[in-house]
Motif scaffolding. Sequence first.
Motif, PDB file in Angstrom:
ATOM      1  N   MET A 122      43.899  25.289  -1.780  1.00 27.49           N
ATOM      2  CA  MET A 122      44.767  25.353  -2.950  1.00 27.49           C
ATOM      3  C   MET A 122      46.035  26.146  -2.637  1.00 27.49           C
ATOM      4  SD  MET A 122      44.025  27.303  -6.575  1.00 27.49           S
ATOM      5  CE  MET A 122      44.545  28.926  -5.967  1.00 27.49           C
ATOM      6  N   LEU A 123      45.877  27.278  -1.956  1.00 26.40           N
ATOM      7  CA  LEU A 123      47.028  28.117  -1.655  1.00 26.40           C
ATOM      8  C   LEU A 123      47.950  27.456  -0.631  1.00 26.40           C
ATOM      9  CD1 LEU A 123      45.315  31.634  -1.533  1.00 26.40           C
ATOM     10  CD2 LEU A 123      46.584  30.588  -3.420  1.00 26.40           C
ATOM     11  N   VAL A 124      47.364  26.759   0.347  1.00 23.69           N
ATOM     12  CA  VAL A 124      48.184  26.019   1.315  1.00 23.69           C
ATOM     13  C   VAL A 124      49.016  24.968   0.585  1.00 23.69           C
ATOM     14  CG1 VAL A 124      48.110  24.368   3.217  1.00 23.69           C
ATOM     15  CG2 VAL A 124      46.693  26.421   3.303  1.00 23.69           C
ATOM     16  N   ARG A 125      48.379  24.231  -0.311  1.00 22.00           N
ATOM     17  CA  ARG A 125      49.107  23.198  -1.067  1.00 22.00           C
ATOM     18  C   ARG A 125      50.209  23.827  -1.919  1.00 22.00           C
ATOM     19  NH1 ARG A 125      43.733  20.029  -1.770  1.00 22.00           N
ATOM     20  NH2 ARG A 125      44.157  18.188  -0.464  1.00 22.00           N
ATOM     21  N   SER A 178      44.083  23.617 -10.437  1.00 20.20           N
ATOM     22  CA  SER A 178      43.225  24.090  -9.353  1.00 20.20           C
ATOM     23  C   SER A 178      42.987  25.591  -9.422  1.00 20.20           C
ATOM     24  CB  SER A 178      43.826  23.708  -7.999  1.00 20.20           C
ATOM     25  OG  SER A 178      45.029  24.424  -7.751  1.00 20.20           O
ATOM     26  N   ALA A 179      43.839  26.315 -10.145  1.00 17.83           N
ATOM     27  CA  ALA A 179      43.655  27.755 -10.331  1.00 17.83           C
ATOM     28  C   ALA A 179      42.705  27.957 -11.505  1.00 17.83           C
ATOM     29  CB  ALA A 179      44.997  28.431 -10.591  1.00 17.83           C
ATOM     30  N   ARG A 180      41.480  28.377 -11.218  1.00 17.88           N
ATOM     31  CA  ARG A 180      40.432  28.384 -12.243  1.00 17.88           C
ATOM     32  C   ARG A 180      40.290  29.698 -12.989  1.00 17.88           C
ATOM     33  NH1 ARG A 180      35.426  25.132  -9.348  1.00 17.88           N
ATOM     34  NH2 ARG A 180      36.652  23.373  -8.529  1.00 17.88           N
ATOM     35  N   THR A 181      40.884  30.753 -12.465  1.00 17.87           N
ATOM     36  CA  THR A 181      40.774  32.054 -13.121  1.00 17.87           C
ATOM     37  C   THR A 181      42.169  32.644 -13.273  1.00 17.87           C
ATOM     38  OG1 THR A 181      40.576  33.313 -11.054  1.00 17.87           O
ATOM     39  CG2 THR A 181      38.536  32.422 -12.001  1.00 17.87           C
ATOM     40  N   GLU A 187      47.550  34.519  -7.899  1.00 15.88           N
ATOM     41  CA  GLU A 187      47.576  34.293  -6.453  1.00 15.88           C
ATOM     42  C   GLU A 187      48.322  33.011  -6.099  1.00 15.88           C
ATOM     43  OE1 GLU A 187      43.675  35.984  -4.437  1.00 15.88           O
ATOM     44  OE2 GLU A 187      43.210  35.093  -6.389  1.00 15.88           O
ATOM     45  N   LEU A 188      48.165  31.972  -6.911  1.00 17.41           N
ATOM     46  CA  LEU A 188      48.870  30.723  -6.646  1.00 17.41           C
ATOM     47  C   LEU A 188      50.376  30.946  -6.713  1.00 17.41           C
ATOM     48  CD1 LEU A 188      47.840  27.234  -7.958  1.00 17.41           C
ATOM     49  CD2 LEU A 188      50.230  27.902  -7.925  1.00 17.41           C
TER      50      LEU A 188
END
Length: 248
Positions: A122-125, A178-181, A187-188
């Motif tokens: 997720m972070l790479v994307r 995609s960021a669930r929390t 962080e994203l």
Amino acid sequence: MLDPKKLLDDLLGSKIPGTETTVREKAGQAAQMARDNPLAAGALAAVLLGTGPGRKVTGAAVRLGGLAAIGGLAYKAYQNYKNGQQPADAPAPAEPELLPPPAGTDFHPSQAPQGEHEFALMLVRAMIAAARADGRIDDEERRKIGERLAASGMNSEAEEFLKAELAAPLDLDALVASARTEAQKVELYTASRLAIEPDTRAERGYLDLLAGRLGLPDELVDHIEATVSAAKTTPASDATGTAPNPRW
């Protein structure tokens, strides 16, 4: 097999195995280094995607590794925000102390509900999406990047993943979902901000849109901006007026 955690390290400019340099510092020699040292090939991602914006993360972030560095920066910004501090309360030191997020907090990679592998992906994307925000990666540039990827010695899974991400239209809905929390939303955004210096209207506009879609308060975004800025240093070439490495 694609290792998103390693690719994330590479996007942050991790040190090349067996050397004291980063890929961003040796962009002009990237393809040759990859042929000489296949273990370093993944680190070409930052150069090939044009994510070297003229500033780099400090050694503290490089030493921690991608997941821990992003988590640490996000946690620090979030704590400062929650504690009611102002982003510019104190001048940033030359290399600010950066610690991994505390174990047991939502910012620690082990707490990712989707697992560390998917979280790293997720972070790479997010970083790739930010790098594309200015719209300069057109069909011709993708073709050139593909040629360099093929010549780099990068493993086929990483190569195909990067090509697919570059060719696919940006799906901001999927990225945000995609960021669930709450921690992952912070962080994203932190990862996206690390990928670029928003010195164009398109880049600044993308980050503002992303923050809005993630539901991040303006004050929290200001803390993330200040924390990320403090974690980046300007290369000597910039200080002397030399332009940063160009995009291919």
